[in-house]
Design a protein around this motif. Structure first.
Motif, PDB file in Angstrom:
ATOM      1  N   PHE A 156       0.522  -0.890  -0.043  1.00 29.59           N
ATOM      2  CA  PHE A 156       0.467  -0.012  -0.347  1.00 29.59           C
ATOM      3  C   PHE A 156       0.753   0.975  -0.044  1.00 29.59           C
ATOM      4  O   PHE A 156       0.602   2.115  -0.757  1.00 29.59           O
ATOM      5  N   GLU A 157       2.053   1.297   1.048  1.00 30.12           N
ATOM      6  CA  GLU A 157       2.431   2.430   0.652  1.00 30.12           C
ATOM      7  C   GLU A 157       3.821   2.625  -0.536  1.00 30.12           C
ATOM      8  O   GLU A 157       3.682   3.527  -0.392  1.00 30.12           O
ATOM      9  N   GLN A 158       3.857   1.139  -1.161  1.00 29.70           N
ATOM     10  CA  GLN A 158       3.871   1.721  -2.593  1.00 29.70           C
ATOM     11  C   GLN A 158       2.983   2.261  -3.332  1.00 29.70           C
ATOM     12  O   GLN A 158       3.580   2.495  -4.488  1.00 29.70           O
ATOM     13  N   GLY A 159       2.086   2.794  -3.329  1.00 30.29           N
ATOM     14  CA  GLY A 159       1.042   2.241  -4.453  1.00 30.29           C
ATOM     15  C   GLY A 159       0.555   1.703  -4.871  1.00 30.29           C
ATOM     16  O   GLY A 159      -0.130   1.470  -5.941  1.00 30.29           O
ATOM     17  N   GLN A 160       0.654   0.580  -3.980  1.00 31.17           N
ATOM     18  CA  GLN A 160       0.410  -0.869  -4.984  1.00 31.17           C
ATOM     19  C   GLN A 160      -1.190  -1.736  -4.366  1.00 31.17           C
ATOM     20  O   GLN A 160      -0.370  -2.544  -4.014  1.00 31.17           O
ATOM     21  N   THR A 161      -2.175  -0.391  -4.312  1.00 33.31           N
ATOM     22  CA  THR A 161      -2.763  -1.203  -2.923  1.00 33.31           C
ATOM     23  C   THR A 161      -3.762  -2.787  -4.315  1.00 33.31           C
ATOM     24  O   THR A 161      -4.272  -3.636  -3.089  1.00 33.31           O
ATOM     25  N   ALA A 162      -3.597  -2.401  -5.788  1.00 27.15           N
ATOM     26  CA  ALA A 162      -4.294  -3.825  -5.869  1.00 27.15           C
ATOM     27  C   ALA A 162      -3.320  -5.578  -5.183  1.00 27.15           C
ATOM     28  O   ALA A 162      -3.993  -6.220  -5.360  1.00 27.15           O
ATOM     29  N   LEU A 163      -1.964  -4.424  -4.644  1.00 28.94           N
ATOM     30  CA  LEU A 163      -1.123  -6.075  -4.575  1.00 28.94           C
ATOM     31  C   LEU A 163      -1.828  -6.570  -3.154  1.00 28.94           C
ATOM     32  O   LEU A 163      -0.891  -8.200  -2.645  1.00 28.94           O
ATOM     33  N   ALA A 164      -2.052  -5.364  -2.793  1.00 32.94           N
ATOM     34  CA  ALA A 164      -1.644  -5.705  -0.948  1.00 32.94           C
ATOM     35  C   ALA A 164      -3.503  -6.157  -1.148  1.00 32.94           C
ATOM     36  O   ALA A 164      -3.733  -7.168   0.178  1.00 32.94           O
ATOM     37  N   LEU A 165      -4.542  -5.654  -1.976  1.00 31.36           N
ATOM     38  CA  LEU A 165      -5.694  -6.876  -1.697  1.00 31.36           C
ATOM     39  C   LEU A 165      -5.395  -8.367  -1.565  1.00 31.36           C
ATOM     40  O   LEU A 165      -5.568  -9.278  -1.293  1.00 31.36           O
ATOM     41  N   ARG A 166      -4.092  -8.368  -3.111  1.00 26.35           N
ATOM     42  CA  ARG A 166      -4.503  -9.537  -3.741  1.00 26.35           C
ATOM     43  C   ARG A 166      -3.010 -10.705  -2.194  1.00 26.35           C
ATOM     44  O   ARG A 166      -4.089 -11.604  -2.251  1.00 26.35           O
TER      45      ARG A 166
ATOM     46  N   THR B 186     -10.249 -11.186  -7.702  1.00 22.48           N
ATOM     47  CA  THR B 186     -11.190 -11.461  -7.439  1.00 22.48           C
ATOM     48  C   THR B 186     -11.485 -12.946  -7.719  1.00 22.48           C
ATOM     49  O   THR B 186     -11.952 -14.499  -6.791  1.00 22.48           O
ATOM     50  N   THR B 187     -10.425 -13.977  -8.937  1.00 19.65           N
ATOM     51  CA  THR B 187     -10.538 -15.258  -9.363  1.00 19.65           C
ATOM     52  C   THR B 187      -9.050 -15.385  -9.470  1.00 19.65           C
ATOM     53  O   THR B 187      -8.625 -14.163 -10.034  1.00 19.65           O
ATOM     54  N   SER B 188      -8.472 -16.541 -10.026  1.00 17.15           N
ATOM     55  CA  SER B 188      -7.257 -17.247 -10.678  1.00 17.15           C
ATOM     56  C   SER B 188      -7.716 -17.104 -11.978  1.00 17.15           C
ATOM     57  O   SER B 188      -8.373 -16.709 -12.834  1.00 17.15           O
ATOM     58  N   PRO B 189      -6.392 -16.965 -12.831  1.00 17.04           N
ATOM     59  CA  PRO B 189      -6.675 -17.528 -13.757  1.00 17.04           C
ATOM     60  C   PRO B 189      -6.758 -18.438 -14.531  1.00 17.04           C
ATOM     61  O   PRO B 189      -7.873 -18.433 -15.632  1.00 17.04           O
ATOM     62  N   GLN B 190      -6.686 -19.389 -13.584  1.00 12.64           N
ATOM     63  CA  GLN B 190      -7.192 -20.774 -14.160  1.00 12.64           C
ATOM     64  C   GLN B 190      -9.172 -20.868 -13.869  1.00 12.64           C
ATOM     65  O   GLN B 190      -9.442 -20.817 -15.131  1.00 12.64           O
ATOM     66  N   ASN B 191      -8.989 -20.169 -13.088  1.00 13.32           N
ATOM     67  CA  ASN B 191     -11.171 -20.017 -12.406  1.00 13.32           C
ATOM     68  C   ASN B 191     -11.687 -19.064 -14.102  1.00 13.32           C
ATOM     69  O   ASN B 191     -12.430 -19.268 -14.238  1.00 13.32           O
ATOM     70  N   ALA B 192     -11.017 -17.949 -13.879  1.00 19.23           N
ATOM     71  CA  ALA B 192     -11.640 -16.893 -14.731  1.00 19.23           C
ATOM     72  C   ALA B 192     -11.395 -17.714 -16.058  1.00 19.23           C
ATOM     73  O   ALA B 192     -12.227 -17.702 -17.061  1.00 19.23           O
TER      74      ALA B 192
ATOM     75  N   PRO C 229     -11.016   7.201 -15.320  1.00 18.29           N
ATOM     76  CA  PRO C 229     -10.063   6.480 -14.477  1.00 18.29           C
ATOM     77  C   PRO C 229      -9.972   5.638 -13.001  1.00 18.29           C
ATOM     78  O   PRO C 229      -9.845   4.588 -13.223  1.00 18.29           O
ATOM     79  N   GLU C 230     -10.661   6.789 -12.678  1.00 18.10           N
ATOM     80  CA  GLU C 230     -10.659   5.131 -11.136  1.00 18.10           C
ATOM     81  C   GLU C 230     -11.673   4.252 -11.078  1.00 18.10           C
ATOM     82  O   GLU C 230     -12.045   3.020 -10.878  1.00 18.10           O
ATOM     83  N   GLN C 231     -12.639   4.350 -12.102  1.00 17.99           N
ATOM     84  CA  GLN C 231     -13.315   3.510 -12.403  1.00 17.99           C
ATOM     85  C   GLN C 231     -12.937   2.113 -12.910  1.00 17.99           C
ATOM     86  O   GLN C 231     -12.782   0.926 -12.545  1.00 17.99           O
ATOM     87  N   THR C 232     -12.353   2.301 -14.272  1.00 14.42           N
ATOM     88  CA  THR C 232     -11.519   1.522 -14.590  1.00 14.42           C
ATOM     89  C   THR C 232     -10.456   1.319 -14.317  1.00 14.42           C
ATOM     90  O   THR C 232      -9.782   0.077 -14.050  1.00 14.42           O
ATOM     91  N   ARG C 233      -9.654   1.467 -13.100  1.00 18.10           N
ATOM     92  CA  ARG C 233      -8.675   0.642 -11.740  1.00 18.10           C
ATOM     93  C   ARG C 233      -9.137  -0.282 -11.786  1.00 18.10           C
ATOM     94  O   ARG C 233      -8.357  -1.194 -11.610  1.00 18.10           O
ATOM     95  N   TRP C 234     -10.747   0.559 -10.841  1.00 20.36           N
ATOM     96  CA  TRP C 234     -11.338  -0.175  -9.633  1.00 20.36           C
ATOM     97  C   TRP C 234     -11.531  -1.638 -10.381  1.00 20.36           C
ATOM     98  O   TRP C 234     -10.936  -2.735  -9.732  1.00 20.36           O
ATOM     99  N   PHE C 235     -11.954  -1.610 -11.515  1.00 22.76           N
ATOM    100  CA  PHE C 235     -12.302  -2.800 -12.123  1.00 22.76           C
ATOM    101  C   PHE C 235     -11.288  -3.606 -13.550  1.00 22.76           C
ATOM    102  O   PHE C 235     -11.609  -5.097 -12.667  1.00 22.76           O
ATOM    103  N   ASN C 236     -10.289  -2.785 -13.632  1.00 22.07           N
ATOM    104  CA  ASN C 236      -9.295  -4.226 -13.546  1.00 22.07           C
ATOM    105  C   ASN C 236      -8.452  -4.502 -11.854  1.00 22.07           C
ATOM    106  O   ASN C 236      -7.917  -5.513 -12.770  1.00 22.07           O
ATOM    107  N   ASP C 237      -8.629  -4.464 -10.991  1.00 22.80           N
ATOM    108  CA  ASP C 237      -8.328  -4.775  -9.758  1.00 22.80           C
ATOM    109  C   ASP C 237      -9.570  -5.707  -9.794  1.00 22.80           C
ATOM    110  O   ASP C 237      -8.885  -6.762  -8.724  1.00 22.80           O
ATOM    111  N   LEU C 238     -10.734  -5.603  -9.477  1.00 23.57           N
ATOM    112  CA  LEU C 238     -11.238  -6.156  -8.957  1.00 23.57           C
ATOM    113  C   LEU C 238     -10.845  -7.643 -10.105  1.00 23.57           C
ATOM    114  O   LEU C 238     -11.540  -8.748  -9.033  1.00 23.57           O
ATOM    115  N   GLN C 239     -11.079  -7.832 -11.276  1.00 19.15           N
ATOM    116  CA  GLN C 239     -10.872  -9.122 -12.184  1.00 19.15           C
ATOM    117  C   GLN C 239      -9.840  -9.672 -11.435  1.00 19.15           C
ATOM    118  O   GLN C 239      -9.819 -11.231 -11.156  1.00 19.15           O
ATOM    119  N   ARG C 240      -8.485  -9.248 -10.929  1.00 18.12           N
ATOM    120  CA  ARG C 240      -7.194  -9.389 -10.369  1.00 18.12           C
ATOM    121  C   ARG C 240      -7.708 -10.283  -9.078  1.00 18.12           C
ATOM    122  O   ARG C 240      -6.909 -11.454  -8.848  1.00 18.12           O
TER     123      ARG C 240
END
Length: 538
Positions: free
Chosen positions: A194-204, A449-455, A436-447
């Motif tokens: 998070f401190e690096q600005g990589q919130t998606a990785l933090a959530l993952r 929410t599920t694994s590549p295999q399940n997707a 841009p904010e909605q786009t970023r959220w939806f990009n992160d949501l996909q990653r």
């Protein structure tokens, strides 16, 4: 002086690497090197390494092993007499001794040295085929691993204090590689990301922590970890100034939200855990799962939050995460359309609902239709938005079929990557008008929410959906809505749904988004039509 590397795979260096292929010889050298200056009875060494041989055969094997070592490594400082064997003190170096020496004075430089020396477990990959040797090895490995974990924790604290985030992240990942059940390290890593600005990785990282705890211990993350995760979700909704530092509260802090949800877990008939949430008050409204949902991530998302707020105003809004996604179990054998319908049955039963309106979006429309046909007495109203009766595998357009097949195949390669370029393709199909904010959220949501295999599996299953034969059997009041310029599911698919369901009302919406956004004119139209439909029929 010969130098032995024992932490990790066995190796010898003496003016360059020396190859010693015999595993018994490696085991003998390592055993002696762990206590230089100490001599061992030959009988003890023979029994340790050849426990299944007779006493004479074991001693003969030991003699042959020592002779081979003296031929291959003439300068190996073996102290040999008739009954005793050992290494001369001060004439052989090992990484184990260097590792222990570095820990005597745990300065930052020494901790870094210890971390570099600990390449892995003691004699990693060595199989001496001796239970007695393995028992000794297990004890030594456990002690050294414990020392390494303590040293890495100390190093992690030093690096955090020095603001060396990149190095701290690498150390945290090493700690989890040694022992993945260190939830405190997961929290540190989430904060560092998070401190690096990589919130998606933090959530993952939270999802990885949650999955390993479920798999190994059958427990959920503790309250501190969950609180940090929720805080990270909240920070995703609030844009931050360029020069504003990324900060999080301390673990355990309480947060107040005007809208709350209650997340529960229920068991499907095959034992799969399905997460569902209830929010708001009033009569129930159930939403079938769609591509893709995450109960907590959606709750804070600028893509889905307005849906939740709108439907919790007058209803107890019931949502759930599809199997293989979100907070539901990911490691699932049966991901199929029939399983999706059974999961919807499981959720409404667990929530104690007798009769309710059912909302379907995208492929959730087909699941809702199947449920309504199977349980018409329980569905009071059926609302279908952006849906289809037949998946892409049943389309008549060869070009579209080829494109969908290609996208499905590419999911396996592109879905889990840090770079969101591939997921941006899906975002552009679902919400082309997003900011841009909605786009970023939806990009992160996909990653997240599920694994590549399940997707990939989900994509194929959704393509195979075909409920055309069920449309004539829908006997509940139905409202069908569809965006005219929907790039994900063509407008004609919505028309097909409405035409096939007796008495269904069809409402076209002036939008190009598969998921309606709060800022577009079609959203209030959608809400007005749905709320009027739900109140007009009792």
């Amino acid at each position: 002086m010969p130098r032995l590397s024992l932490l990790g795979p066995f190796s010898i260096e003496r003016d360059g690497p020396v190859v010693l292929r015999n595993k018994k010889a490696q085991a003998l050298v390592a055993y002696l090197a762990m206590a230089p200056g100490v001599v061992h009875a030959r009988e003890r060494l023979a029994t340790l390494l050849w426990p299944d041989s007779s006493e004479e055969a074991a001693r003969q094997s030991l003699r042959q092993c020592v002779s081979a070592l003296r031929r291959e490594l003439a300068d190996l400082p073996l102290s040999v007499d008739h009954d005793l064997l050992g290494f001369e003190a001060g004439r052989i170096a090992t990484d184990v001794d260097e590792f222990k020496a570095a820990l005597i004075d745990p300065s930052l430089s020494n901790l870094r040295r210890a971390a570099a020396l600990y390449r892995g477990d003691l004699l990693e990959g060595l199989n001496a085929r001796s239970d007695l040797f393995d028992e000794w090895l297990l004890g030594e490995r456990t002690r050294l691993r414990s020392a390494a974990i303590s040293a890495l924790h100390a190093l992690l604290r030093e690096l955090q204090g020095a603001g060396a985030r990149e190095e701290a992240i690498a150390v945290a990942l090493r700690l989890l590689a040694i022992d993945p059940l260190q939830e405190d390290v997961d929290r540190v890593l989430m904060r560092l990301y998070f401190e690096q600005g990589q919130t998606a990785l933090a959530l993952r990282q939270y999802k990885r922590c949650e999955a390993i705890l479920r798999q190994e211990l059958n427990v959920e993350p503790d309250q501190n970890t969950k609180a940090l995760y929720r805080e990270l979700l909240r920070h995703r909704t609030r844009p931050r100034a360029v020069d504003e530092p990324a900060t999080l509260s301390q673990p355990g802090r309480a947060f107040d939200k005007p809208l709350r949800q209650r997340i529960n877990i229920c068991l499907a008939p095959d034992g799969v855990r399905i997460a569902y949430a209830l929010a708001g008050t009033g009569p129930p409204l159930v939403k079938a799962a769609n591509w893709l949902n995450h109960l907590e991530f959606d709750f804070e998302s600028p893509v889905w939050r307005h849906w939740i707020e709108a439907f919790t105003h007058d209803h107890t809004f019931v949502r759930y995460d599809e199997r293989g996604t979100g907070l539901s179990d990911w490691d699932v054998f049966d991901i199929s359309f029939d399983a999706f319908v059974r999961d919807l049955e499981t959720v409404v039963d667990a929530a104690g609902l007798e009769r309710f309106p059912l909302l379907g979006l995208s492929q959730g429309c087909a699941i809702s239709i199947a449920y309504a046909v199977k349980h018409p007495e329980r569905v009071s109203h059926l609302v279908l938005y952006g849906g289809y009766a037949r998946g892409w595998a049943h389309q008549d357009d060869p070009a579209e079929l080829a494109r969908r097949n290609a996208l499905s195949t590419l999911i396996l390669e592109g879905w889990g990557q840090e770079n969101p370029v591939f997921r941006q393709i899906f975002t552009s199909l679902f919400i082309p008008d997003a900011n841009p904010e909605q786009t970023r959220w939806f990009n992160d949501l996909q990653r997240i929410t599920t694994s590549p295999q399940n997707a990939h599996r989900l994509s194929r299953i959704f393509g195979d959906i075909d409920v055309r034969a069920l449309l004539k059997d829908v006997n509940v009041p139905t409202l069908v809505l569809h965006a005219r310029n929907d790039a994900r599911v063509p407008f004609t698919q919505g028309q097909e749904l409405a035409a096939g369901i007796n008495g269904a009302r069809f409402v076209p919406l002036e939008s190009g988004n598969h998921v309606l956004l709060s800022t577009e004119p079609a959203w209030p139209v959608f809400l007005r039509e749905v709320k009027a439909f739900l109140t007009s029929i009792k």
